[in-house]
Enzyme design. Structure first.
Site, PDB file in Angstrom:
ATOM      1  N   CYS A 138      71.683  26.156  13.750  1.00 31.59           N
ATOM      2  CA  CYS A 138      71.819  26.892  14.752  1.00 31.59           C
ATOM      3  C   CYS A 138      70.461  26.540  15.502  1.00 31.59           C
ATOM      4  O   CYS A 138      70.545  26.282  16.868  1.00 31.59           O
ATOM      5  CB  CYS A 138      71.604  28.277  14.602  1.00 31.59           C
ATOM      6  N   HIS A 139      69.457  26.511  14.997  1.00 31.00           N
ATOM      7  CA  HIS A 139      68.289  26.121  15.625  1.00 31.00           C
ATOM      8  C   HIS A 139      67.152  25.146  15.174  1.00 31.00           C
ATOM      9  O   HIS A 139      65.969  25.028  15.193  1.00 31.00           O
ATOM     10  CB  HIS A 139      67.589  27.509  15.999  1.00 31.00           C
TER      11      HIS A 139
END
Length: 263
Positions: free
Chosen positions: A227-228
């Site tokens: 996701c990040h």
């Protein structure tokens, strides 16, 4: 109904008298009160009359004198009961004690009942806040480790969250131990995170925004959150990316060599 009408008539008369001029003279008031009927105290003994009320004072009225004048001239604090409506009883020698004991017993019993009811209400309220049996059953999870191969990771569900259980190789244990703690964002040794060096148990939730990292990925061979871009090593410690903390280690204990209890 007749009594109510009589009381209403008397109240009306008193109201009309009160509404008259404020300069109403004392003789007129005395005449008004003197017009009320009196009850003879004795059969006109010594030409005097007595006024009796219920547990009220007794005023002796001479002939030609109103009741108000007699009361003003002869004030007294003596109070006599009207024997016609008040019967006198000799005090009981044992009744007072018996009644007191009975009263104490009733009061004590009532207070005991109130205390018991209050205790039951409080206990019921506290027990209603306790977790039910099905919730307590989900609070802990027993996992069989015998089927997990070396170097692999399995995911189990505990309290609605994924938990990673990794059986580490000797190389994984050596790499996790050979780390400079000053380089870590959330410094922790591998010994602090693993009860047994071979097994690592961590909650599979990224500490950045709660995503589920991918196992066996990333720059450090542990977990990677796509996701990040957070990277975790084989001890579940954050090494790269925006995540501020290491993967959480839940409370767990080994029941034997092949079984672990989480929670």
């Amino acid at each position: 109904m007749a009594l109510r009408r009589g009381l209403t008539g008397i109240a009306g008369n008193l109201t009309r008298v009160a509404r008259q001029q404020s300069s109403y003279s004392l003789p007129r008031l005395q005449t008004s009160f003197a017009s009320f009927p009196t009850i003879s105290r004795r059969d006109e003994e010594e030409s005097s009359f007595g006024l009796r009320g219920f547990a009220s004072q007794v005023a002796t009225v001479q002939q030609g004198e109103s009741a108000i004048q007699a009361a003003i001239k002869n004030p007294t604090a003596t109070i006599q009961y009207d024997e016609a409506v008040h019967q006198r009883y000799a005090p009981s020698k044992t009744g007072a004690t018996d009644n007191r004991a009975f009263t104490y017993m009733v009061l004590t019993g009532g207070r005991f009942i109130y205390a018991s009811v209050g205790r039951a209400i409080v206990l019921k309220f506290l027990l209603s806040m306790s977790a039910s049996k099905d919730v307590l059953a989900l609070a802990s999870l027993e996992v069989d480790l015998s089927s997990i191969e070396e170097g692999s990771t399995v995911t189990v569900k505990w309290r609605g969250k994924p938990v990673f259980i990794r059986r580490r190789t000797e190389a994984d244990v050596a790499n996790a131990a050979d780390v400079n703690l000053s380089e870590l964002r959330d410094p922790q040794t591998d010994v602090e995170r693993a009860v047994k060096p071979e097994w690592l148990v961590v909650v599979g939730v990224c500490t950045h925004l709660g995503c589920v990292p991918l196992s066996g990925a990333g720059d450090y061979g542990g977990w990677f959150c796509p996701c990040h871009g957070s990277h975790y090593d084989v001890s579940g410690r954050i090494r790269k990316g925006p995540a501020p903390y290491n993967l959480e280690v839940p409370e767990y204990k080994f029941l034997d060599d092949d079984h672990v209890l989480i929670g």
